[in-house]
Scaffold this active site. Structure first.
Site, short mmCIF file in Angstrom:
data_model
loop_
_atom_site.label_atom_id
_atom_site.label_comp_id
_atom_site.label_asym_id
_atom_site.label_seq_id
_atom_site.Cartn_x
_atom_site.Cartn_y
_atom_site.Cartn_z
N ASP A 217 50.84 45.22 39.90
CA ASP A 217 51.56 45.81 38.77
C ASP A 217 50.59 46.60 37.89
O ASP A 217 50.99 47.27 36.94
CB ASP A 217 52.33 44.74 37.97
CG ASP A 217 51.42 43.72 37.33
OD1 ASP A 217 50.20 43.72 37.61
OD2 ASP A 217 51.93 42.90 36.54
N SER A 218 49.28 46.56 38.24
CA SER A 218 48.31 47.44 37.58
C SER A 218 48.62 48.91 37.91
O SER A 218 48.02 49.81 37.32
CB SER A 218 46.87 47.08 37.98
OG SER A 218 46.76 46.99 39.38
N ASP B 2 53.30 42.76 44.22
CA ASP B 2 53.19 42.08 42.92
C ASP B 2 54.55 42.11 42.22
O ASP B 2 55.15 43.19 42.08
CB ASP B 2 52.15 42.83 42.07
CG ASP B 2 51.43 41.92 41.10
OD1 ASP B 2 51.68 40.71 41.10
OD2 ASP B 2 50.57 42.45 40.36
N GLU C 246 52.64 35.67 38.50
CA GLU C 246 51.67 35.11 37.55
C GLU C 246 52.18 33.80 36.95
O GLU C 246 53.38 33.68 36.64
CB GLU C 246 51.41 36.12 36.42
CG GLU C 246 50.75 37.40 36.92
CD GLU C 246 50.36 38.36 35.80
OE1 GLU C 246 50.53 38.01 34.60
OE2 GLU C 246 49.89 39.45 36.13
N GLU D 231 41.83 34.87 37.75
CA GLU D 231 41.35 36.06 37.04
C GLU D 231 40.63 35.67 35.75
O GLU D 231 41.14 34.88 34.96
CB GLU D 231 42.53 37.00 36.72
CG GLU D 231 42.06 38.27 36.00
CD GLU D 231 43.08 39.41 35.97
OE1 GLU D 231 44.14 39.28 36.60
OE2 GLU D 231 42.79 40.41 35.29
N LYS E 206 53.35 38.22 45.02
CA LYS E 206 52.46 37.53 44.05
C LYS E 206 53.20 37.44 42.72
O LYS E 206 53.93 38.35 42.34
CB LYS E 206 51.15 38.31 43.87
CG LYS E 206 50.22 37.69 42.82
CD LYS E 206 48.85 38.32 42.79
CE LYS E 206 48.72 39.52 41.89
NZ LYS E 206 49.10 39.31 40.47
O1 KIV Z 1 48.02 44.08 39.37
C1 KIV Z 1 46.84 43.78 39.62
O2 KIV Z 1 45.99 44.64 39.87
C2 KIV Z 1 46.49 42.36 39.62
C3 KIV Z 1 45.07 41.98 39.85
C4 KIV Z 1 44.24 42.28 38.68
C5 KIV Z 1 44.96 40.55 40.21
O3 KIV Z 1 47.33 41.55 39.43
#
Ligand code: KIV
Length: 280
Positions: A59-60, A98, A130, A196, A128
């Site tokens: 999600d980055s 994500d 959180e 993280e 993934k």
């Molecule tokens: O979205 C992302 O890049 C992440 C990583 C920093 C673990 O969740």
């Protein structure tokens, strides 16, 4: 799960797809797991051919593709086309989708619905999400539907306002919460857990106590694998990058130099030359 010095050769020679069992075997055999984020077919293809073990369509992308300040605004509909592009471009690497903020927190039904969307619409291999103890129910439910889950604890960017900014987690007495979160996600069935921004000692403790592999993002060397945001790693990110990032390239400067040269060449007639023009 490759010897870094021979990663590219191994990837070419052995196109055996990475599966969840490879993560487990890597931990058992003391072989480090490598991961990067990717949001497009170009980087996914390059990283895959080089022998990366897994790609996270993070999600980055909120910051690195869509230009948001935080990861909070990005949606499932924003991430699905990016995840599909990455999944379409790999031969070997394991692709993790994500789940963005607001797509799984309210219930395990919501979490499963979002996970189904990613798996059906993108061909990712896992999802993934959180959170530790507070996400046990969601992880359990998704795993029970046959979908592998990579958990993510320690600093969780989707909670950055709740956590008071980019704050290292698991320091001092905080290690107890980190361990509780780690055990909760393992018990719920996660196949791996991202740690993280946690101190190296705390990450080592989690890694020792868990049966599933730990993947560090700013968690020091005593974990089972490493993951970095590719734009930080390749020198694209403007301004401050986190202490834990090692920059392996300087692509912002390379591209900036290239576009400056192109503009100058067009302006003074050096491009296109005769070799770039078609004969009559
Ligand atoms: O979205 C992302 O890049 C992440 C990583 C920093 C673990 O969740």
């Amino acid at each position: 799960m490759t010897d870094p010095t021979a990663a590219a050769a191994a990837a070419q020679a052995n196109l055996k797809k990475v599966r969840t069992r490879h993560f487990q075997n890597a931990k058992k055999n003391g072989v480090k797991i490598t991961g990067l984020t990717s949001y497009d077919q170009l980087t996914a293809g390059i990283f895959d051919r080089a022998g990366i073990d897994f790609l996270l369509v993070g999600d980055s992308a909120a910051n690195n593709v869509y230009g948001h300040e935080t990861t909070l605004p990005v949606t499932v509909d924003d991430l699905i086309p990016l995840t599909r592009a990455v999944a379409n471009s790999v031969s070997r690497a394991f692709v993790v989708a994500d789940m963005p903020f607001g797509s799984y927190e309210t219930s395990s039904d919501e979490a499963l619905h979002t996970a189904f969307r990613f798996m059906k619409e993108t061909q990712a291999h896992a999802v993934k999400l959180e959170g530790g103890v507070r996400r046990e129910e969601q992880i359990r439910r998704i795993v029970s539907a046959g979908i592998p889950v990579m958990a993510h604890i320690g600093f969780t960017p989707q909670s950055e306002h709740g956590l008071g900014g980019h704050v290292i987690q698991g320091r001092g007495a905080g290690v107890e919460q980190l361990l509780a979160d780690a055990h909760a996600v393992e018990d719920a069935g996660a196949f791996a857990v991202v740690l993280e921004m946690v101190p190296a000692g705390a990450a080592a403790r989690v890694t020792q106590e868990l049966r599933i592999p730990t993947i560090g993002v700013g968690a020091g060397p005593h974990v089972n694998g490493q993951l970095l945001v590719w734009t930080d790693w390749a020198g694209f990110t403007k301004g401050r990058i986190p202490k834990f990032v090692k920059q392996y390239a300087n692509l912002r400067k390379n591209l900036s130099d290239a576009v400056t040269a192109y503009i100058a060449d067009v302006a003074d007639g050096a491009y296109p030359g005769p070799e770039h023009a078609y004969d009559d």
